[in-house]
Design a protein around this motif. Sequence first.
Motif, PDB file in Angstrom:
ATOM      1  N   GLN A 111      -6.125  -4.452  -0.601  1.00 45.18           N
ATOM      2  CA  GLN A 111      -7.390  -4.944  -0.520  1.00 45.18           C
ATOM      3  C   GLN A 111      -7.504  -5.899  -1.745  1.00 45.18           C
ATOM      4  O   GLN A 111      -7.875  -7.132  -1.756  1.00 45.18           O
ATOM      5  CB  GLN A 111      -8.452  -4.182   0.009  1.00 45.18           C
ATOM      6  CG  GLN A 111      -8.544  -3.589   1.392  1.00 45.18           C
ATOM      7  CD  GLN A 111      -9.649  -2.587   1.638  1.00 45.18           C
ATOM      8  OE1 GLN A 111     -10.860  -2.897   1.298  1.00 45.18           O
ATOM      9  NE2 GLN A 111      -9.176  -1.521   2.257  1.00 45.18           N
ATOM     10  N   ARG A 112      -7.559  -5.147  -2.925  1.00 48.08           N
ATOM     11  CA  ARG A 112      -7.698  -5.857  -4.273  1.00 48.08           C
ATOM     12  C   ARG A 112      -6.719  -7.044  -4.423  1.00 48.08           C
ATOM     13  O   ARG A 112      -7.157  -8.000  -4.782  1.00 48.08           O
ATOM     14  CB  ARG A 112      -7.603  -4.890  -5.324  1.00 48.08           C
ATOM     15  CG  ARG A 112      -7.882  -5.426  -6.607  1.00 48.08           C
ATOM     16  CD  ARG A 112      -7.935  -4.400  -7.774  1.00 48.08           C
ATOM     17  NE  ARG A 112      -8.543  -4.824  -9.003  1.00 48.08           N
ATOM     18  CZ  ARG A 112      -8.068  -4.838 -10.280  1.00 48.08           C
ATOM     19  NH1 ARG A 112      -6.803  -4.358 -10.348  1.00 48.08           N
ATOM     20  NH2 ARG A 112      -8.922  -5.157 -11.166  1.00 48.08           N
TER      21      ARG A 112
ATOM     22  N   SER B 233     -16.241  -4.932  -2.406  1.00 47.36           N
ATOM     23  CA  SER B 233     -15.020  -4.428  -2.222  1.00 47.36           C
ATOM     24  C   SER B 233     -14.944  -2.759  -2.092  1.00 47.36           C
ATOM     25  O   SER B 233     -15.734  -2.045  -2.806  1.00 47.36           O
ATOM     26  CB  SER B 233     -14.313  -4.836  -3.658  1.00 47.36           C
ATOM     27  OG  SER B 233     -14.845  -4.248  -4.665  1.00 47.36           O
ATOM     28  N   SER B 234     -13.949  -2.071  -1.607  1.00 42.92           N
ATOM     29  CA  SER B 234     -13.825  -0.974  -1.493  1.00 42.92           C
ATOM     30  C   SER B 234     -13.190  -0.282  -2.670  1.00 42.92           C
ATOM     31  O   SER B 234     -13.587   0.916  -2.702  1.00 42.92           O
ATOM     32  CB  SER B 234     -12.608  -0.571  -0.293  1.00 42.92           C
ATOM     33  OG  SER B 234     -11.321  -1.098  -0.782  1.00 42.92           O
ATOM     34  N   TRP B 235     -12.629  -0.905  -3.640  1.00 45.03           N
ATOM     35  CA  TRP B 235     -12.079  -0.125  -4.790  1.00 45.03           C
ATOM     36  C   TRP B 235     -13.142  -0.389  -5.694  1.00 45.03           C
ATOM     37  O   TRP B 235     -13.249   0.875  -6.710  1.00 45.03           O
ATOM     38  CB  TRP B 235     -10.976  -1.038  -5.382  1.00 45.03           C
ATOM     39  CG  TRP B 235     -11.177  -2.460  -5.738  1.00 45.03           C
ATOM     40  CD1 TRP B 235     -11.906  -2.969  -6.920  1.00 45.03           C
ATOM     41  CD2 TRP B 235     -10.837  -3.757  -4.912  1.00 45.03           C
ATOM     42  NE1 TRP B 235     -12.019  -4.348  -7.054  1.00 45.03           N
ATOM     43  CE2 TRP B 235     -11.588  -4.811  -5.828  1.00 45.03           C
ATOM     44  CE3 TRP B 235     -10.612  -4.066  -3.741  1.00 45.03           C
ATOM     45  CZ2 TRP B 235     -11.553  -5.908  -5.175  1.00 45.03           C
ATOM     46  CZ3 TRP B 235     -10.924  -5.321  -3.029  1.00 45.03           C
ATOM     47  CH2 TRP B 235     -11.146  -6.262  -3.985  1.00 45.03           C
TER      48      TRP B 235
ATOM     49  N   GLY C 167     -14.455   3.569  -3.533  1.00 48.05           N
ATOM     50  CA  GLY C 167     -13.396   3.910  -4.593  1.00 48.05           C
ATOM     51  C   GLY C 167     -13.868   4.553  -5.580  1.00 48.05           C
ATOM     52  O   GLY C 167     -13.075   5.576  -6.272  1.00 48.05           O
TER      53      GLY C 167
ATOM     54  N   ALA D  17     -14.342  -4.884   1.882  1.00 54.63           N
ATOM     55  CA  ALA D  17     -14.315  -3.899   2.893  1.00 54.63           C
ATOM     56  C   ALA D  17     -14.503  -4.167   4.181  1.00 54.63           C
ATOM     57  O   ALA D  17     -13.784  -3.549   5.134  1.00 54.63           O
ATOM     58  CB  ALA D  17     -15.391  -2.607   2.295  1.00 54.63           C
TER      59      ALA D  17
ATOM     60  N   ALA E 240     -17.025   2.736   2.700  1.00 52.51           N
ATOM     61  CA  ALA E 240     -16.791   1.600   2.129  1.00 52.51           C
ATOM     62  C   ALA E 240     -17.465   0.502   2.663  1.00 52.51           C
ATOM     63  O   ALA E 240     -18.078  -0.476   2.044  1.00 52.51           O
ATOM     64  CB  ALA E 240     -15.204   1.502   2.126  1.00 52.51           C
TER      65      ALA E 240
ATOM     66  N   PHE F 143      -6.560   4.900  -2.037  1.00 55.80           N
ATOM     67  CA  PHE F 143      -6.099   4.202  -3.193  1.00 55.80           C
ATOM     68  C   PHE F 143      -5.096   3.193  -2.841  1.00 55.80           C
ATOM     69  O   PHE F 143      -4.955   1.755  -3.390  1.00 55.80           O
ATOM     70  CB  PHE F 143      -5.823   4.837  -4.537  1.00 55.80           C
ATOM     71  CG  PHE F 143      -6.995   5.682  -4.632  1.00 55.80           C
ATOM     72  CD1 PHE F 143      -7.989   5.122  -5.273  1.00 55.80           C
ATOM     73  CD2 PHE F 143      -6.817   7.178  -5.075  1.00 55.80           C
ATOM     74  CE1 PHE F 143      -9.160   5.648  -5.715  1.00 55.80           C
ATOM     75  CE2 PHE F 143      -7.890   7.759  -5.434  1.00 55.80           C
ATOM     76  CZ  PHE F 143      -9.150   7.078  -5.914  1.00 55.80           C
TER      77      PHE F 143
ATOM     78  N   ASP G 106       0.835  -1.288   0.004  1.00 55.19           N
ATOM     79  CA  ASP G 106       0.082   0.079   0.070  1.00 55.19           C
ATOM     80  C   ASP G 106       0.754   1.251   0.058  1.00 55.19           C
ATOM     81  O   ASP G 106       0.414   2.340  -0.314  1.00 55.19           O
ATOM     82  CB  ASP G 106      -0.944  -0.002   1.046  1.00 55.19           C
ATOM     83  CG  ASP G 106      -0.494  -0.227   2.663  1.00 55.19           C
ATOM     84  OD1 ASP G 106       0.679  -0.614   2.463  1.00 55.19           O
ATOM     85  OD2 ASP G 106      -1.025  -0.337   3.338  1.00 55.19           O
TER      86      ASP G 106
ATOM     87  N   CYS H 216      -7.047   0.303  -0.988  1.00 57.10           N
ATOM     88  CA  CYS H 216      -7.823  -0.220  -2.208  1.00 57.10           C
ATOM     89  C   CYS H 216      -7.017  -1.283  -2.868  1.00 57.10           C
ATOM     90  O   CYS H 216      -7.346  -2.153  -3.227  1.00 57.10           O
ATOM     91  CB  CYS H 216      -8.504   0.884  -3.203  1.00 57.10           C
ATOM     92  SG  CYS H 216      -9.897   1.518  -2.454  1.00 57.10           S
TER      93      CYS H 216
END
Length: 431
Positions: A197-198, A283-285, A289, A204, A277, A191, A157, A194
Amino acid sequence: MTSRKHVCHIVPPYLMQRLDPGRLDQDNGFRAAREEHLARVLAQVPAPEAGGTAAEVGDWTVYTAGNGTDLPGEKVRAAGEPESGDESVDEAATGITGSLALFEEVYGRDSYDGRGAEVVMTVHYDRDYANAFWDGTQLVFGDGDGKIFQRFTKAVDVIGHELSHAVTEHTAGLVYQGQPGALNESMSDVFGSCLKQRLLGQSAEEADWIIGQGLFTESVQGVGLRNMLEPGTAYDDPELGKDPQPAHMDDIYDGTDDNGGVHINSGIPNRAFALAAKAIGGSSWDGAGKIWYAALTGSAVTTDTDFAGFAAATIAAAGEHAEAVTTAWSEVGVTPASEAPATDGEAPTVVRVRRSGGFLGRTKEGVAELAPSAAGVATVRNLLAGGGAPSKPKGADRYIYEFEVDGRSVVVHEGDLTPDLHALADELLEK
């Protein structure tokens, strides 16, 4: 949009001051030298010609500084090449590949500039260098000091965070000071998280929301640099002190250190994002996001947008999730700009807009009492503070706007209207 270049570090200066005051002075020296060099380079390099060929999508190169400070250093690995065997180089490669994929596949953005620019990275920067930064042209990562920090490529990150500074620079261009600067830092945490997490395939709800997990050595009493969901809880260590991030506007830092608290007050919008989120779900992204990205790249967010302005922009971009986003900002004490009341001691300001010119040569005027914090009012005051010199006409038969605040006025031609001034004029002329 003309980008604003800043040297943006992942480790805040208040931590550097605790760890090694001499290193902070050196760090500031490096920053000044890089900015001076960058200014000279930019002044000499002509703008690219229209139709020029951009770098291929996902193009990146990793260099090593060999524990020196010359940038970019010696080339080690480029996109499409096999692993080098150097842990830092290969971690940087993995992180930047994932970062570019996030922006392209989820947000439709081709590299940080939207035009496929090559990403240049340097690892093994300096000796015992406990930081990472974007200097306006490239990403740089230190190996850590081995006492408090490990290598800065270890936390993916952090890589996403630094690339996101480049994205912000080429979109809203949020100034690195005060609330706009805290938003700048927060966008990078958003980001960066994100990305993490991705890559981990987390929702989230499943995410830990820690920024820089794995950077600290085992001797440190902490889990990372920041906790987006619970600001102020990332570390509490005898040497580092306690995480100073506020989680609510009631506790916002109003001092001058850290460029007005850009790394401190980012905890407030960070928490708003994490709450949004989780409330949106999935998902947050792909959920919050996309909303935050739309706000960052939309016309409502400009260089000096504050928390209230950004909150309003995210709510406007949220669609069916507007209620969840509104609630998230409310929980951190941020009232969207369009709803912001005048604060105690701030009487409503009389704002007048007069539009003249145009093909018909007609004049129209509007006036209203607005909160001093309303969008556009601060911009007018900034223009007045700068002398109030009128802008130059941008073509025939275009409108001329005269903005009056506090009994003083400034003329702005149509071609020079910023998005917030345009919105202010539209609002008053429709009344």
